[in-house]
Design a protein around this motif. Structure first.
Motif, PDB file in Angstrom:
ATOM      1  N   ARG A   1      -3.387  19.772  -3.878  1.00 36.05           N
ATOM      2  CA  ARG A   1      -2.709  18.564  -4.340  1.00 36.05           C
ATOM      3  C   ARG A   1      -1.197  18.629  -4.079  1.00 36.05           C
ATOM      4  N   ILE A   2      -0.751  19.558  -3.250  1.00 33.70           N
ATOM      5  CA  ILE A   2       0.670  19.684  -2.951  1.00 33.70           C
ATOM      6  C   ILE A   2       1.214  18.397  -2.343  1.00 33.70           C
ATOM      7  N   ASP A   3       2.529  18.202  -2.505  1.00 32.73           N
ATOM      8  CA  ASP A   3       3.175  16.970  -2.071  1.00 32.73           C
ATOM      9  C   ASP A   3       4.300  17.292  -1.094  1.00 32.73           C
ATOM     10  N   ALA A   4       4.503  16.430  -0.122  1.00 32.83           N
ATOM     11  CA  ALA A   4       5.559  16.638   0.859  1.00 32.83           C
ATOM     12  C   ALA A   4       6.946  16.610   0.220  1.00 32.83           C
ATOM     13  N   HIS A   5       7.066  15.966  -0.916  1.00 29.74           N
ATOM     14  CA  HIS A   5       8.343  15.877  -1.616  1.00 29.74           C
ATOM     15  C   HIS A   5       8.274  16.615  -2.957  1.00 29.74           C
ATOM     16  N   GLY A   6       7.438  17.641  -2.998  1.00 27.91           N
ATOM     17  CA  GLY A   6       7.241  18.377  -4.234  1.00 27.91           C
ATOM     18  C   GLY A   6       8.291  19.449  -4.441  1.00 27.91           C
ATOM     19  N   SER A   7       7.969  20.396  -5.305  1.00 26.17           N
ATOM     20  CA  SER A   7       8.877  21.500  -5.614  1.00 26.17           C
ATOM     21  C   SER A   7       8.065  22.753  -5.888  1.00 26.17           C
ATOM     22  N   TYR A   8       8.757  23.883  -5.899  1.00 24.37           N
ATOM     23  CA  TYR A   8       8.081  25.149  -6.155  1.00 24.37           C
ATOM     24  C   TYR A   8       7.442  25.162  -7.541  1.00 24.37           C
ATOM     25  N   VAL A   9       8.181  24.738  -8.550  1.00 25.99           N
ATOM     26  CA  VAL A   9       7.681  24.786  -9.923  1.00 25.99           C
ATOM     27  C   VAL A   9       6.479  23.876 -10.097  1.00 25.99           C
ATOM     28  N   ALA A  10       6.544  22.684  -9.530  1.00 20.08           N
ATOM     29  CA  ALA A  10       5.471  21.715  -9.740  1.00 20.08           C
ATOM     30  C   ALA A  10       4.259  21.988  -8.868  1.00 20.08           C
ATOM     31  N   ASP A  11       4.445  22.529  -7.650  1.00 19.30           N
ATOM     32  CA  ASP A  11       3.354  22.600  -6.682  1.00 19.30           C
ATOM     33  C   ASP A  11       2.862  24.006  -6.355  1.00 19.30           C
ATOM     34  N   VAL A  12       3.673  25.030  -6.600  1.00 21.00           N
ATOM     35  CA  VAL A  12       3.314  26.374  -6.138  1.00 21.00           C
ATOM     36  C   VAL A  12       3.144  27.376  -7.275  1.00 21.00           C
ATOM     37  N   LEU A  13       4.017  27.352  -8.272  1.00 20.47           N
ATOM     38  CA  LEU A  13       4.041  28.386  -9.296  1.00 20.47           C
ATOM     39  C   LEU A  13       2.719  28.516 -10.052  1.00 20.47           C
ATOM     40  N   GLY A  14       2.218  27.432 -10.611  1.00 21.56           N
ATOM     41  CA  GLY A  14       0.986  27.480 -11.395  1.00 21.56           C
ATOM     42  C   GLY A  14      -0.214  27.936 -10.588  1.00 21.56           C
ATOM     43  N   PRO A  15      -0.504  27.294  -9.454  1.00 24.38           N
ATOM     44  CA  PRO A  15      -1.666  27.726  -8.675  1.00 24.38           C
ATOM     45  C   PRO A  15      -1.537  29.155  -8.145  1.00 24.38           C
ATOM     46  N   SER A  16      -0.313  29.583  -7.803  1.00 24.81           N
ATOM     47  CA  SER A  16      -0.140  30.955  -7.323  1.00 24.81           C
ATOM     48  C   SER A  16      -0.546  31.970  -8.384  1.00 24.81           C
ATOM     49  N   THR A  17      -0.212  31.677  -9.637  1.00 27.22           N
ATOM     50  CA  THR A  17      -0.566  32.587 -10.727  1.00 27.22           C
ATOM     51  C   THR A  17      -2.077  32.677 -10.892  1.00 27.22           C
ATOM     52  N   LEU A  18      -2.750  31.539 -10.872  1.00 26.02           N
ATOM     53  CA  LEU A  18      -4.212  31.542 -10.976  1.00 26.02           C
ATOM     54  C   LEU A  18      -4.848  32.304  -9.821  1.00 26.02           C
ATOM     55  N   ILE A  19      -4.349  32.044  -8.621  1.00 28.25           N
ATOM     56  CA  ILE A  19      -4.911  32.697  -7.437  1.00 28.25           C
ATOM     57  C   ILE A  19      -4.712  34.205  -7.517  1.00 28.25           C
ATOM     58  N   GLY A  20      -3.537  34.650  -7.940  1.00 30.83           N
ATOM     59  CA  GLY A  20      -3.283  36.077  -8.046  1.00 30.83           C
ATOM     60  C   GLY A  20      -4.223  36.763  -9.018  1.00 30.83           C
ATOM     61  N   LEU A  21      -4.463  36.129 -10.165  1.00 29.84           N
ATOM     62  CA  LEU A  21      -5.386  36.703 -11.149  1.00 29.84           C
ATOM     63  C   LEU A  21      -6.804  36.780 -10.597  1.00 29.84           C
ATOM     64  N   GLY A  22      -7.293  35.685 -10.038  1.00 28.76           N
ATOM     65  CA  GLY A  22      -8.664  35.664  -9.543  1.00 28.76           C
ATOM     66  C   GLY A  22      -8.874  36.587  -8.367  1.00 28.76           C
ATOM     67  N   LEU A  23      -7.951  36.569  -7.431  1.00 29.43           N
ATOM     68  CA  LEU A  23      -8.072  37.399  -6.236  1.00 29.43           C
ATOM     69  C   LEU A  23      -8.120  38.873  -6.586  1.00 29.43           C
ATOM     70  N   SER A  24      -7.249  39.312  -7.473  1.00 36.81           N
ATOM     71  CA  SER A  24      -7.183  40.730  -7.803  1.00 36.81           C
ATOM     72  C   SER A  24      -8.445  41.222  -8.491  1.00 36.81           C
ATOM     73  N   VAL A  25      -8.935  40.465  -9.461  1.00 38.84           N
ATOM     74  CA  VAL A  25     -10.141  40.882 -10.180  1.00 38.84           C
ATOM     75  C   VAL A  25     -11.336  40.923  -9.234  1.00 38.84           C
TER      76      VAL A  25
END
Length: 491
Positions: A350-374
């Motif tokens: 759901r990323i946006d061309a006019h988005g930001s790191y906090v709104a578009d990257v930070l949250g999903p990156s955290t979820l991905i890191g947790l799931g990937l590692s486990v």
């Protein structure tokens, strides 16, 4: 026959082995952010720039099985030290390169060294820690450094490129490899050993060339298209060589992939699931930095810093993975981890061309890191559960091979689909919106692949034990030749 050698500090040995794995994963992603600077530095073409990444992955993926078997037959400690020496020297050569040919060749030799390091170091971890909670914790460390290595590669690549120039991404890897070589030599004792068996040269040659042809075709397809004559020819050669490999294995007295490997533990299940996980793993570290730089306009340094939350989440998940597995079981842990990562990728879609790191990257990156590692920790443990120690290096090579080949297949497919989506959107939307549409497509399909993998994991691991930790009923899973935790069998 094996001769045991004691080590006074299993923790120091584990740190050295984990450092070796970290370096291998670091080299996989450290060049991604620096590619524009590398291209101008040595005069690379578009296709040559791609091969700075592909040469490493191609050699690494194709030679892992050979590296794993060589570690079992020739000695794991010996192969690890040799691999680190080759890896460090080739990294230095890459940093000193002034032509594209030298740089790409050095990257291929880096992959050769990595193919010796990865299976040997994993097998030595299995030797150092017997089945049970100790092995679970050790694999948690292993998973933490593996995932952190990928994220740290993006971070270090950005920092070093912006501060001192692209050659330093290779100099730092070379220095790290040589320091880890010294640590391994000091922490892992020598041990005399003899082992029965011959190196399966015909099997090794056919499967290595088959994997090389397959990965070559996949990487070429990203640029030339799936119907290109070279691509189709590569796939045909890969299929023919794979057929030859099967025929050779049936007749060889000591085959590269002995049938017993697939009759013990849940090797097949783990490798199927790891291939699917790998198909989105490499693609994540390919597309996410591109979105941050090409769409959000971040510098290499800021892009690298943006990977820190993912890296921290990865280390946290790897630490918690054995505890979660002992509490709810391996199957539920793997399924939940895959669904968590799928949710993060769906969020990224759901990323946006006019988005930001906090709104578009930070949250999903955290979820991905947790799931990937486990998921990575548990599937790695599953891949060696019940495997005799004589085949531990081969099992480590196999699970790394499936991850690498799965990554090559996934990246080729996702890059093609993202490019098609971008080209279609470009007829109706501005450039940044079209690029973003392609990245959204890649992340969305990756999410669907992982959700499907989670369903498959739930079915295949439904009645199994917990890898790397206690069984659901509290029983500790057994493997051949269990050894005390203070005993390290090295060769």
């Amino acid at each position: 026959m094996k001769v045991a050698a004691t080590t006074r500090s299993p923790g120091a040995a584990l740190a050295a082995l984990a450092g070796a794995q970290f370096t291998v994963m670091l080299a996989t992603s450290i060049v991604n952010v620096a590619l524009p600077q590398i291209r101008s530095g040595v005069g690379l073409s578009d296709s040559g720039t791609t091969w700075v990444v592909n040469a490493y992955g191609l050699a690494f993926g194709a030679l892992l099985l050979a590296g794993g078997r060589a570690a079992d037959l020739l000695g794991r400690r010996r192969m690890l030290l040799a691999g680190l020496a080759v890896f460090g020297a080739s990294s230095l050569a890459a940093g000193l390169a002034t032509s594209s040919a030298v740089l790409i060749t050095a990257r291929a030799v880096q992959g050769l060294g990595a193919a010796a390091i990865a299976p040997a170091s994993l097998a030595l971890v299995m030797d150092l820690f017997p089945p049970g909670a100790g092995r679970g914790r050790a694999l948690g460390v292993w998973g933490a450094v593996s995932g952190a290595g990928g994220a740290a590669g993006v971070l270090l690549g950005g920092v070093l490129t912006q501060a001192w120039g692209w050659p330093w991404i290779f100099y730092v890897v070379a220095i790290g490899a040589l320091l880890i070589l010294a640590a391994v030599a000091a922490a892992l004792p020598r041990a005399r050993s003899t082992i029965d068996g011959r190196f399966d040269l015909p099997g090794t040659a056919t499967v290595t060339l088959s994997l090389t042809s397959l990965v070559w075709g996949l990487t070429t397809a990203r640029r030339s298209g799936w119907t290109d004559t070279t691509v189709l020819g590569s796939f045909a050669v890969a299929a023919a060589l794979l057929t030859a490999f099967v025929l050779v294995e049936r007749r060889h007295p000591d085959p590269l992939l002995p049938p017993r490997l697939f009759r013990t533990g849940r090797v097949t299940t783990a490798n199927v699931l790891m291939a699917l996980l790998g198909s989105v793993w490499i693609a994540l570290f390919f597309f996410l930095p591109l979105y941050q730089q090409q769409v959000l306009g971040y510098s290499p340094l800021v892009t690298g810093l943006g990977q820190l939350p993912l890296a921290f989440a990865n280390m946290l998940g790897s630490t918690l993975a054995p505890r979660i597995s002992r509490r709810i079981g391996a199957g539920a842990t793997i399924t939940g981890a895959l669904l968590t990562e799928a949710a993060g990728l769906l969020w990224l879609s759901r990323i946006d061309a006019h988005g930001s790191y906090v709104a578009d990257v930070l949250g999903p990156s955290t979820l991905i890191g947790l799931g990937l590692s486990v998921a990575f920790v548990q599937l790695t443990a599953l891949s060696v559960e019940g495997v005799p120690r004589a085949d531990a290096g081969l099992a480590g090579g196999l699970v790394n091979t499936t991850r690498q080949v799965g990554g090559a297949v996934g990246l080729a497919l996702l890059a093609t689909l993202a490019g098609t989506s971008t080209a279609h959107a470009a007829t109706q939307q501005p450039h940044l919106e079209a690029l973003t549409a392609g990245y959204r497509t890649a992340f969305g399909i990756a999410s669907a692949v992982l959700a499907t993998t989670a369903v498959l994991a739930a079915l295949l691991t439904r009645r199994g034990r917990t890898p790397g930790g206690e069984a659901p009923d509290g029983e500790v899973p057994g493997t051949a030749e269990a050894a005390p935790s203070t005993t390290l069998r090295t060769r």
